[in-house]
Design a protein around this motif. Sequence first.
Motif, PDB file in Angstrom:
ATOM      1  N   LEU A   6       0.828  -1.200   0.000  1.00  0.00           N
ATOM      2  CA  LEU A   6       0.000   0.000   0.000  1.00  0.00           C
ATOM      3  C   LEU A   6       0.864   1.252   0.000  1.00  0.00           C
ATOM      4  O   LEU A   6       2.016   1.224   0.391  1.00  0.00           O
ATOM      5  CB  LEU A   6      -0.916   0.006   1.225  1.00  0.00           C
ATOM      6  CG  LEU A   6      -1.884  -1.166   1.345  1.00  0.00           C
ATOM      7  CD1 LEU A   6      -2.659  -1.082   2.658  1.00  0.00           C
ATOM      8  CD2 LEU A   6      -2.842  -1.204   0.170  1.00  0.00           C
ATOM      9  N   VAL A   7       0.274   2.361  -0.431  1.00  0.00           N
ATOM     10  CA  VAL A   7       0.968   3.641  -0.476  1.00  0.00           C
ATOM     11  C   VAL A   7       0.285   4.588   0.510  1.00  0.00           C
ATOM     12  O   VAL A   7      -0.937   4.772   0.436  1.00  0.00           O
ATOM     13  CB  VAL A   7       0.919   4.228  -1.907  1.00  0.00           C
ATOM     14  CG1 VAL A   7       1.562   5.599  -1.946  1.00  0.00           C
ATOM     15  CG2 VAL A   7       1.568   3.285  -2.902  1.00  0.00           C
ATOM     16  N   PRO A   8       1.040   5.189   1.445  1.00  0.00           N
ATOM     17  CA  PRO A   8       0.427   6.103   2.405  1.00  0.00           C
ATOM     18  C   PRO A   8      -0.324   7.238   1.715  1.00  0.00           C
ATOM     19  O   PRO A   8       0.164   7.830   0.757  1.00  0.00           O
ATOM     20  CB  PRO A   8       1.616   6.657   3.193  1.00  0.00           C
ATOM     21  CG  PRO A   8       2.691   5.654   3.013  1.00  0.00           C
ATOM     22  CD  PRO A   8       2.476   5.056   1.647  1.00  0.00           C
ATOM     23  N   GLY A   9      -1.532   7.504   2.186  1.00  0.00           N
ATOM     24  CA  GLY A   9      -2.346   8.579   1.628  1.00  0.00           C
ATOM     25  C   GLY A   9      -3.145   8.189   0.394  1.00  0.00           C
ATOM     26  O   GLY A   9      -4.023   8.929  -0.032  1.00  0.00           O
ATOM     27  N   ALA A  10      -2.839   7.046  -0.192  1.00  0.00           N
ATOM     28  CA  ALA A  10      -3.523   6.616  -1.417  1.00  0.00           C
ATOM     29  C   ALA A  10      -4.914   6.069  -1.095  1.00  0.00           C
ATOM     30  O   ALA A  10      -5.189   5.621   0.014  1.00  0.00           O
ATOM     31  CB  ALA A  10      -2.705   5.551  -2.138  1.00  0.00           C
ATOM     32  N   PHE A  11      -5.781   6.123  -2.101  1.00  0.00           N
ATOM     33  CA  PHE A  11      -7.136   5.616  -1.979  1.00  0.00           C
ATOM     34  C   PHE A  11      -7.241   4.291  -2.728  1.00  0.00           C
ATOM     35  O   PHE A  11      -6.651   4.135  -3.793  1.00  0.00           O
ATOM     36  CB  PHE A  11      -8.133   6.612  -2.578  1.00  0.00           C
ATOM     37  CG  PHE A  11      -8.213   7.904  -1.807  1.00  0.00           C
ATOM     38  CD1 PHE A  11      -9.165   8.073  -0.812  1.00  0.00           C
ATOM     39  CD2 PHE A  11      -7.349   8.949  -2.081  1.00  0.00           C
ATOM     40  CE1 PHE A  11      -9.255   9.261  -0.103  1.00  0.00           C
ATOM     41  CE2 PHE A  11      -7.429  10.145  -1.381  1.00  0.00           C
ATOM     42  CZ  PHE A  11      -8.378  10.291  -0.386  1.00  0.00           C
ATOM     43  N   TYR A  12      -8.019   3.373  -2.172  1.00  0.00           N
ATOM     44  CA  TYR A  12      -8.187   2.052  -2.781  1.00  0.00           C
ATOM     45  C   TYR A  12      -9.646   1.619  -2.720  1.00  0.00           C
ATOM     46  O   TYR A  12     -10.355   1.931  -1.760  1.00  0.00           O
ATOM     47  CB  TYR A  12      -7.354   0.997  -2.031  1.00  0.00           C
ATOM     48  CG  TYR A  12      -5.876   1.184  -2.165  1.00  0.00           C
ATOM     49  CD1 TYR A  12      -5.172   0.595  -3.211  1.00  0.00           C
ATOM     50  CD2 TYR A  12      -5.172   1.961  -1.264  1.00  0.00           C
ATOM     51  CE1 TYR A  12      -3.803   0.776  -3.348  1.00  0.00           C
ATOM     52  CE2 TYR A  12      -3.812   2.151  -1.392  1.00  0.00           C
ATOM     53  CZ  TYR A  12      -3.132   1.556  -2.436  1.00  0.00           C
ATOM     54  OH  TYR A  12      -1.782   1.734  -2.575  1.00  0.00           O
ATOM     55  N   TRP A  13     -10.063   0.892  -3.748  1.00  0.00           N
ATOM     56  CA  TRP A  13     -11.330   0.177  -3.694  1.00  0.00           C
ATOM     57  C   TRP A  13     -11.083  -1.059  -2.855  1.00  0.00           C
ATOM     58  O   TRP A  13     -10.089  -1.759  -3.044  1.00  0.00           O
ATOM     59  CB  TRP A  13     -11.779  -0.248  -5.098  1.00  0.00           C
ATOM     60  CG  TRP A  13     -12.282   0.886  -5.936  1.00  0.00           C
ATOM     61  CD1 TRP A  13     -11.625   1.497  -6.962  1.00  0.00           C
ATOM     62  CD2 TRP A  13     -13.534   1.544  -5.821  1.00  0.00           C
ATOM     63  NE1 TRP A  13     -12.390   2.500  -7.485  1.00  0.00           N
ATOM     64  CE2 TRP A  13     -13.581   2.545  -6.805  1.00  0.00           C
ATOM     65  CE3 TRP A  13     -14.635   1.385  -4.968  1.00  0.00           C
ATOM     66  CZ2 TRP A  13     -14.679   3.386  -6.963  1.00  0.00           C
ATOM     67  CZ3 TRP A  13     -15.724   2.217  -5.138  1.00  0.00           C
ATOM     68  CH2 TRP A  13     -15.742   3.202  -6.133  1.00  0.00           C
ATOM     69  N   VAL A  27     -11.353   3.310   0.581  1.00  0.00           N
ATOM     70  CA  VAL A  27     -10.642   3.544   1.832  1.00  0.00           C
ATOM     71  C   VAL A  27      -9.351   4.300   1.529  1.00  0.00           C
ATOM     72  O   VAL A  27      -8.876   4.292   0.391  1.00  0.00           O
ATOM     73  CB  VAL A  27     -10.323   2.219   2.562  1.00  0.00           C
ATOM     74  CG1 VAL A  27     -11.594   1.507   2.994  1.00  0.00           C
ATOM     75  CG2 VAL A  27      -9.474   1.299   1.705  1.00  0.00           C
ATOM     76  N   GLN A  28      -8.812   4.953   2.545  1.00  0.00           N
ATOM     77  CA  GLN A  28      -7.553   5.681   2.383  1.00  0.00           C
ATOM     78  C   GLN A  28      -6.538   5.147   3.374  1.00  0.00           C
ATOM     79  O   GLN A  28      -6.853   4.947   4.553  1.00  0.00           O
ATOM     80  CB  GLN A  28      -7.750   7.180   2.615  1.00  0.00           C
ATOM     81  CG  GLN A  28      -6.486   7.979   2.405  1.00  0.00           C
ATOM     82  CD  GLN A  28      -6.689   9.464   2.650  1.00  0.00           C
ATOM     83  OE1 GLN A  28      -7.614   9.873   3.345  1.00  0.00           O
ATOM     84  NE2 GLN A  28      -5.816  10.266   2.081  1.00  0.00           N
TER      85      GLN A  28
END
Length: 75
Positions: A6-13, A27-28
């Motif tokens: 995961l990447v900090p601050g990134a948004f994911y389905w 989610v973020q």
Amino acid sequence: MVAASLVPGAFYWAKSSKYFDGRTTVVQVSTVFGKDPDYWTLALLGTDQHAMPTEFEIIAPAEFPGKYPIRQAAE
């Protein structure tokens, strides 16, 4: 470990049987509890809650359309 990809601050389905009745949501990745990936959580948008990344199945990055800038609530 899920957080490693995961990447900090990134948004994911993502989806979880524990949250949102199992429906897909966005989610973020949050570092509010620490910068080390072991302390990352997923901010549940529209709530004041955080969940552990292992509680969700990450489906794909959520990408925002380039021509629609994201505005902060205070703007």
